[in-house]
Design a protein around this motif. Structure first.
Motif, mmCIF file in Angstrom:
data_model
loop_
_atom_site.group_PDB
_atom_site.id
_atom_site.type_symbol
_atom_site.label_atom_id
_atom_site.label_comp_id
_atom_site.label_asym_id
_atom_site.label_seq_id
_atom_site.Cartn_x
_atom_site.Cartn_y
_atom_site.Cartn_z
ATOM 1 N N PHE A 1 0.822 -1.208 0.000
ATOM 2 C CA PHE A 1 0.000 0.000 0.000
ATOM 3 C C PHE A 1 0.858 1.261 0.000
ATOM 4 O O PHE A 1 0.480 2.281 -0.570
ATOM 5 C CB PHE A 1 -0.887 0.041 1.253
ATOM 6 C CG PHE A 1 -1.997 -0.968 1.271
ATOM 7 C CD1 PHE A 1 -2.879 -1.076 0.209
ATOM 8 C CD2 PHE A 1 -2.174 -1.792 2.366
ATOM 9 C CE1 PHE A 1 -3.924 -1.990 0.235
ATOM 10 C CE2 PHE A 1 -3.204 -2.715 2.408
ATOM 11 C CZ PHE A 1 -4.083 -2.818 1.342
ATOM 12 N N THR A 2 2.023 1.198 0.661
ATOM 13 C CA THR A 2 2.789 2.416 0.946
ATOM 14 C C THR A 2 4.048 2.569 0.114
ATOM 15 O O THR A 2 4.830 3.487 0.351
ATOM 16 C CB THR A 2 3.167 2.463 2.443
ATOM 17 O OG1 THR A 2 3.878 1.261 2.794
ATOM 18 C CG2 THR A 2 1.920 2.577 3.315
ATOM 19 N N LEU A 3 4.266 1.677 -0.843
ATOM 20 C CA LEU A 3 5.403 1.857 -1.740
ATOM 21 C C LEU A 3 5.181 3.045 -2.674
ATOM 22 O O LEU A 3 6.130 3.639 -3.177
ATOM 23 C CB LEU A 3 5.635 0.587 -2.552
ATOM 24 C CG LEU A 3 6.864 0.549 -3.474
ATOM 25 C CD1 LEU A 3 8.151 0.705 -2.679
ATOM 26 C CD2 LEU A 3 6.880 -0.726 -4.304
ATOM 27 N N SER B 1 5.426 -0.054 5.596
ATOM 28 C CA SER B 1 5.917 0.639 6.780
ATOM 29 C C SER B 1 4.957 1.779 7.069
ATOM 30 O O SER B 1 4.755 2.654 6.227
ATOM 31 C CB SER B 1 7.334 1.176 6.547
ATOM 32 O OG SER B 1 7.819 1.817 7.705
ATOM 33 N N PHE B 2 4.345 1.731 8.246
ATOM 34 C CA PHE B 2 3.305 2.702 8.586
ATOM 35 C C PHE B 2 3.760 3.686 9.653
ATOM 36 O O PHE B 2 4.217 3.276 10.722
ATOM 37 C CB PHE B 2 2.055 1.983 9.110
ATOM 38 C CG PHE B 2 1.279 1.251 8.068
ATOM 39 C CD1 PHE B 2 0.605 1.932 7.068
ATOM 40 C CD2 PHE B 2 1.206 -0.133 8.082
ATOM 41 C CE1 PHE B 2 -0.127 1.262 6.104
ATOM 42 C CE2 PHE B 2 0.473 -0.821 7.130
ATOM 43 C CZ PHE B 2 -0.193 -0.115 6.138
ATOM 44 N N LEU C 1 -4.747 5.537 4.919
ATOM 45 C CA LEU C 1 -5.148 4.293 4.265
ATOM 46 C C LEU C 1 -6.589 3.948 4.584
ATOM 47 O O LEU C 1 -7.381 3.660 3.678
ATOM 48 C CB LEU C 1 -4.224 3.149 4.693
ATOM 49 C CG LEU C 1 -4.602 1.751 4.180
ATOM 50 C CD1 LEU C 1 -4.498 1.686 2.672
ATOM 51 C CD2 LEU C 1 -3.730 0.682 4.831
ATOM 52 N N VAL C 2 -6.964 3.969 5.862
ATOM 53 C CA VAL C 2 -8.317 3.543 6.211
ATOM 54 C C VAL C 2 -9.369 4.557 5.768
ATOM 55 O O VAL C 2 -10.515 4.190 5.470
ATOM 56 C CB VAL C 2 -8.445 3.267 7.726
ATOM 57 C CG1 VAL C 2 -7.536 2.132 8.137
ATOM 58 C CG2 VAL C 2 -8.172 4.509 8.555
ATOM 59 N N ALA C 3 -9.005 5.839 5.700
ATOM 60 C CA ALA C 3 -9.977 6.857 5.282
ATOM 61 C C ALA C 3 -10.146 6.914 3.776
ATOM 62 O O ALA C 3 -11.185 7.360 3.278
ATOM 63 C CB ALA C 3 -9.551 8.226 5.804
ATOM 64 N N ASN C 4 -9.116 6.456 3.038
ATOM 65 C CA ASN C 4 -9.146 6.545 1.576
ATOM 66 C C ASN C 4 -8.861 5.188 0.932
ATOM 67 O O ASN C 4 -8.217 5.098 -0.106
ATOM 68 C CB ASN C 4 -8.124 7.581 1.093
ATOM 69 C CG ASN C 4 -8.408 8.965 1.638
ATOM 70 O OD1 ASN C 4 -9.347 9.630 1.240
ATOM 71 N ND2 ASN C 4 -7.565 9.400 2.582
ATOM 72 N N THR D 1 -15.437 3.968 -2.412
ATOM 73 C CA THR D 1 -16.624 3.772 -1.587
ATOM 74 C C THR D 1 -16.377 4.216 -0.154
ATOM 75 O O THR D 1 -17.236 4.837 0.480
ATOM 76 C CB THR D 1 -17.050 2.296 -1.614
ATOM 77 O OG1 THR D 1 -17.248 1.901 -2.972
ATOM 78 C CG2 THR D 1 -18.324 2.083 -0.835
ATOM 79 N N THR D 2 -15.200 3.878 0.376
ATOM 80 C CA THR D 2 -14.854 4.326 1.722
ATOM 81 C C THR D 2 -14.848 5.849 1.805
ATOM 82 O O THR D 2 -15.369 6.446 2.752
ATOM 83 C CB THR D 2 -13.481 3.774 2.137
ATOM 84 O OG1 THR D 2 -13.518 2.349 2.090
ATOM 85 C CG2 THR D 2 -13.107 4.225 3.539
#
Length: 379
Positions: free
Chosen positions: A52-54, A109-110, A118-121, A125-126
């Motif tokens: 997700f974060t690359l 790496s968060f 990530l969770v907001a976007n 749909t989210t």
């Protein structure tokens, strides 16, 4: 699927907080895998990456940083299904002659802001439907699903604790698990509630880390080298899943084809690894795959409580942690290590077959896709 062999698997020990970049974590996993298998980078001609974060980098950017010359590469950011999805394509690439030595990497790496973003976007749909309601996080959604599951099966919170504690017992023997301390039922029940009925031990801990798998053409292996072969793989994109009650996944639809393809049945499987972001989803997948016999109460209070099945023998993500998309490869790494005898004193004796499932991409209601693979040791 006779030419592709899973030979090596590595998990870089996860950490709760890390200043290192996702690129650095993936690079560590790549180097550790090659060192373990005694290979040089110039032998690798295929690379698959799940992260997700690359971003804004992709697989091709990472391959340049690693100094690779590739004939096959692939990106995947489909969460909990990404590991098996990459494996499916990598096996096909080797079977078709597109590559001979493929490395699959998964990790994230968060920093706190990264996870909140990530969770907001997570998807459109989210952004448009959940974030305005201020419930744009999976804990709230899966708390509601757990309530429904409890009502359907007549379960108590303590029943979910049986699964969480069983995985913690496995984790106590895994030096790479982030959480290995003993957990009593009182510890589980008295833990702070996050979203009723989910307590802190029901919610997968967010960590940083990376995993790596090596898939090779069978002719690349030396005689006698341990390896793992794919017996069957199936994927289901749940087009109609959002209209259901969430208590079944696409695995229920593909389960028959999966076992028929492998020529096996659930009782033939030695190791089980299901995607465990929440206990309820582990139980839903176990039922969909045919491992829950009798009532769910009986399954939890006897089969699970007495460790009659080898489920998530690493401790699962609930004890080892979830490093973003690495969670989709965590179970694969564990069973490959188990089947090739690389788990030391916690190895499951005489294990020859395993099943790994993935579940991912939460939409407005539930996960949008699921997949599973059955693996066996090579002769």
């Amino acid at each position: 699927m006779n030419k592709a062999i899973l030979q090596g698997a590595v998990e870089v020990p996860y950490v709760r907080r890390s200043p290192d970049s996702t690129t650095a974590w993936l690079g560590q996993a790549f180097e550790a895998l090659l060192a373990q298998e005694g290979l040089s980078a110039d032998r690798i001609d295929g690379l698959g990456v799940a992260s997700f974060t690359l971003k804004p980098d992709r697989c091709v950017d990472l391959s340049w940083r690693l100094g690779l010359q590739l004939s096959w590469f692939m990106d995947d950011a489909n969460g909990g299904v990404s590991g098996i999805n990459l494996l499916q394509h990598a096996v096909a690439a080797i079977e078709c002659g597109l590559a001979r030595n493929i490395v699959l990497l998964a990790g994230d790496s968060f920093q706190p802001a990264d996870f909140q973003d990530l969770v907001a976007n997570y998807n459109r749909t989210t952004q448009t439907l959940l974030r305005p309601l201020r419930i744009a996080n999976p804990n709230s959604l899966f708390a509601l699903l757990t309530q429904r599951h409890m009502a359907q099966h007549g379960l108590e919170r303590s029943d979910y604790g049986q699964l969480v504690r069983a995985q913690r017992r496995h984790a106590s023997r895994n030096p790479q698990a982030l959480y290995r301390g003993d957990m009593t039922l009182d510890d589980y029940l008295s833990a702070p509630l996050v979203a009723d009925p989910l307590g802190i031990f029901d919610c997968v801990p967010v960590v940083s880390g990376a995993n790596a798998l090596l898939i090779r053409h069978v002719d690349e292996l030396r005689p006698g080298q341990p390896g793992v072969r794919v017996k069957a793989m199936q994927t289901c994109h749940n087009v109609d899943q959002q209209e259901g009650d969430g208590l079944s996944t696409g695995l229920a639809r593909i389960q028959g084809r999966l076992f028929d393809q492998a020529g096996l049945r659930p009782h033939d499987i030695d190791l089980i690894s299901v995607y465990d972001d929440y206990p309820v989803m582990s139980l839903v997948q176990l039922q969909d795959l045919g491992f829950v016999t009798g009532s769910m109460q009986h399954f939890l209070r006897e089969t699970v409580a007495e460790d009659r099945l080898a489920i998530n023998t690493s401790g699962g993500q609930l004890s080892a942690g979830q490093a973003g998309t690495a969670g989709g490869m965590h179970g694969l790494v564990e069973v490959v290590r188990q089947l090739t005898g690389r788990c030391g004193t916690r190895s499951q004796p005489n294990a020859r077959t395993a099943i790994v499932s993935g579940y991912g991409m939460v939409e407005y209601r539930y996960g949008m896709c699921a997949n599973a693979v059955i693996l066996e040791t090579t002769p």
